[in-house]
Every structure is written in C-alpha cells, then in structure tokens.
Design a protein around this motif. Structure first.
Motif, PDB file in Angstrom:
ATOM      1  N   CYS A 112       2.833   2.780   5.732  1.00  0.00           N
ATOM      2  CA  CYS A 112       2.747   1.318   5.026  1.00  0.00           C
ATOM      3  C   CYS A 112       2.704  -0.034   6.091  1.00  0.00           C
ATOM      4  CB  CYS A 112       3.723   1.323   3.803  1.00  0.00           C
ATOM      5  SG  CYS A 112       3.597  -0.822   3.260  1.00  0.00           S
ATOM      6  N   CYS A 129       4.973  -2.778   5.226  1.00  0.00           N
ATOM      7  CA  CYS A 129       6.925  -3.110   5.602  1.00  0.00           C
ATOM      8  C   CYS A 129       6.901  -1.947   6.601  1.00  0.00           C
ATOM      9  CB  CYS A 129       7.275  -1.952   4.572  1.00  0.00           C
ATOM     10  SG  CYS A 129       7.046  -0.641   3.684  1.00  0.00           S
ATOM     11  N   CYS A 172       9.193  -2.037  -1.239  1.00  0.00           N
ATOM     12  CA  CYS A 172       7.858  -2.768  -0.885  1.00  0.00           C
ATOM     13  C   CYS A 172       6.699  -3.165  -2.079  1.00  0.00           C
ATOM     14  CB  CYS A 172       7.152  -2.126   0.117  1.00  0.00           C
ATOM     15  SG  CYS A 172       5.501  -2.911   0.978  1.00  0.00           S
ATOM     16  N   ALA A 205       3.320  -2.379  -1.445  1.00  0.00           N
ATOM     17  CA  ALA A 205       1.635  -2.035  -1.225  1.00  0.00           C
ATOM     18  C   ALA A 205       2.544  -0.410  -1.327  1.00  0.00           C
ATOM     19  CB  ALA A 205       1.767  -2.359   0.140  1.00  0.00           C
ATOM     20  N   CYS A 206       2.994  -0.312  -1.061  1.00  0.00           N
ATOM     21  CA  CYS A 206       3.666   1.345  -1.197  1.00  0.00           C
ATOM     22  C   CYS A 206       4.757   1.920  -2.002  1.00  0.00           C
ATOM     23  CB  CYS A 206       3.966   1.945   0.442  1.00  0.00           C
ATOM     24  SG  CYS A 206       5.803   1.321   0.736  1.00  0.00           S
TER      25      CYS A 206
END
Ligand SMILES: [Zn+2]
Ligand SMILES: [Zn+2]
Length: 376
Positions: free
Chosen positions: A147, A150, A200, A202-203
């Motif tokens: 990712c 992060c 995080c 995003a992931c």
C-alpha cells in the motif's frame, strides 16, 4: 556475477551428483565452514552463506536445472537469503539431528521471521521468433502490492502504531517447554511487533492492496517451454513492509504453423511433387528469418532430410546455434486427368522396357526379387 564460485565446486561434488551424495557433501562443508567453528576466519561467514546458497539451489530440482543451463546468469539469478524460503529447515533437522540443527542453524532461521510475501506465478506465451531473437516482452499481472498510502505499515499515514502488548515489540515470545525454552513468533502481532489501532483507509490496515503490474521482461534467447524466469521481490508484498515474494514467469512456447522444435533444431516438413523429386530442382522453404531457396537433388526419396546449418535456434548460454531440418515429403497425385493417366501409364511402360523388363527403382527391384525368391 562471473567471479562467483561455481555451486558444484563450492560443495566439492561432480555435476551429476545424486541427491544423497549432495546432502552428504553439503553436511560436511557446512560443518567445516560454520562461522562458530571458525571464529578467527572473517571469511567463514561469507563462505558459509555461499555453501548454503549452493545447497538451496542444487537441492531444488527446478533451480538446479536452470543453474545447469544458465549458470549464475540464470534469469532472476539465485541471490537471496538461503534461510528464507530456500532451504527447508525440516530437511536440515533430519540431516543434522535436532540438537546440532538448533546449535548450528537456529539463529539463522530465527533471523528471518515470516514477513516474506508469497510468490506469484504467471504464465507467459512466447513465439519461436522470440526464442530465436530474445528481446523484451510486456507482462501484465495482478498481485497484492504494498500500500503506497502507508508504505505497507497498515497504520493511518502520519500515525505510529503502538508496540504489541504481548511481546513488547520484539515480534517473538519465549515459550517454556519442559527444560527447554524456545523462541516463537508472537501470536498476537504475528511477528510485526506492533498493533494496528488506527488503520490506513486505503488498505484497511492490511498494508497491501490489489494492483495490476505492467512490466517489461527480457526474454533470454533459446528459452524453452517449462523454463521459469524468476524476478526477485516482484511477487506479493511482504507483511508490514517485509520483503516481497518472487515472481515466477512460466514459459510456454507457442505452436508454429511450420516448425516443430527438437532441442536447438527446427524441423519442418515440405511437400514436393513426384516430378520435382525425380528431376530435382529448387524449392522455396520457410525459415524463421523469411523464405529460403533450397536445392532438391534429382532422385530424392520421400522422407529425405535436408539440413540448413545455423538456421535453428540459439543454444542456451550462447552455445552455438541449431540447424533447420527440411523433411521432404513426396506427394502422390490423388486425382489425375485422362491425359495425366495416359502419360503415367506410358511412363511405367517405358520404365520397364528401358530397364530390360526390370523395374528401375532400386528398392522396388530388391522387393520384387525377394518376393520371387520366397514364393516362386
Ligand atoms: Zn507481538
Ligand atoms: Zn495502507
């Protein structure tokens, strides 16, 4: 990489060594060069690492095949920690016995907690032309990539996750088993040493995301179906920023409309007519580089093979180039006109007359002679 010592020489074995003898030789060399047993020799550690790398490669049938063909220049190479995904610790435990294993190798395997990403295997079809020329090709595949938001940590960017409360951040815990105490990966953080409390976005805290990768891959000339190209670290992302797994590209050479491959040679069958075979002449044949003109000698029999030197495939490791074999197939007409029939009948009649009532073709004559001997 050319000055790297040969794996077989490192272990002091012949190139055709069988797995049992390989194990014995490796055991002897590993004991002799173990850094703990050579405290005054600063080169021992490097030597020990090379010996283990050599064993990791030669004890793996597939890697050994690649090494035999390409040496240290094999696609992807053989570099890497032999104690991380290379040598199987259970194999060594059998070979050395539990106590000696722990004493000699325990530290090496413990230094590599399981943060390594998984390998990815991708098929790749190449054409015979690519086998001949080598060159770059494009490869698109999917993997769990690190990712980027992060950097694989799994924590919201800008935050730092607290230490794992179970192991205090070591990633390992000591477990008592009777008299022995053993070191194990921490079950709470799975070796990470941290706890993700603010993930995080995003992931979702995983540290990795599905991604499509588009890379340019160099194809070594002479490559064959079943060869595996290894790209270090191009597999799935490792855990929490750990090393990525490897990418294995499994080669399949596409079928060609004209050529069959036999090692470094190319074989193609070319039909010729009965008059061409009888009278000889020049014919056009396909080669990988375009058409070529080839002389057919008069009196050619079906199945005769002509050899075009150097028109085959390059040998692996740059060892010479194969040939192209042109297999001539004399085609018997399956339909003839009245006129052709007349001419052929006349041809057959004249053939006997001119040869004094004997068939002129050597094989037919010897066949008829044997038939006569046997039944008359
Ligand atoms: Zn922990
Ligand atoms: Zn993330």
């Amino acid at each position: 990489m050319a000055d790297k010592p040969d794996y077989y020489e490192l272990l002091g074995v012949d190139r055709d060594v069988d797995p049992d003898a390989l194990k014995k030789a490796y055991r002897k060399q590993a004991l002799r060069h173990h850094p703990d047993r050579n405290p005054d020799d600063p080169a021992a550690e490097e030597r020990f690492k090379q010996i283990n790398e050599a064993y990791a490669v030669l004890s793996d049938a597939e890697k050994r095949k690649l090494y035999d063909q390409f040496g240290h220049d094999a696609p992807g190479g053989f570099e890497g920690n032999p104690f991380q995904g290379g040598i199987n610790p259970d194999d060594l435990r059998d070979m050395f016995g539990g106590d000696l294993f722990e004493q000699l190798f325990g530290a090496f395997f413990r230094r590599s907690p399981v943060r390594h990403g998984r390998d990815v295997q991708v098929p790749l079809e190449v054409t015979l032309e690519q086998v001949a020329e080598g060159g770059d090709t494009r490869l698109v595949f999917h993997r769990q990539g690190q990712c980027k938001a992060c950097d694989g940590s799994g924590s919201r960017p800008g935050t730092r996750p607290p230490k794992c409360s179970t192991c205090g951040g070591l990633g390992q815990v000591r477990v008592a088993r009777g008299f022995l105490s053993m070191v194990q990966t921490c079950p709470t953080c799975r070796g990470d040493g941290v706890e993700i409390v603010d993930p995080c976005e995003a992931c979702h805290g995983r540290g990795s995301v599905d991604e499509e990768v588009d890379i340019t891959l160099p194809i070594p000339p002479g490559i064959a179906t079943g060869h595996k190209l290894r790209l270090d670290g191009e597999g799935h992302a490792g855990r929490r920023g750990g090393m990525g797994g490897d990418l294995y590209v499994v080669v399949q050479v596409a079928e060609h409309p004209f050529f069959e491959r036999e090692g470094d040679d190319l074989v193609c069958e070319v039909p010729i007519s009965f008059p061409q075979a009888t009278l000889g002449g020049t014919i056009e044949v396909p080669t990988l580089g375009g058409k070529a003109r080839v002389k057919v000698p008069a009196g050619t029999q079906s199945g005769k093979t002509l050899r075009l030197r150097g028109k085959g495939l390059p040998g692996v490791r740059g060892r010479g180039t194969g040939d192209q074999l042109v297999k001539l197939h004399v085609e018997t007409p399956s339909r003839v006109t009245e006129r052709q029939k007349e001419l052929l009948e006349e041809f057959e009649r004249i053939s006997f007359e001119e040869a004094g009532k004997e068939p002129p073709e050597p094989r037919r004559k010897s066949f008829l002679d044997k038939l006569k001997e046997l039944f008359d």
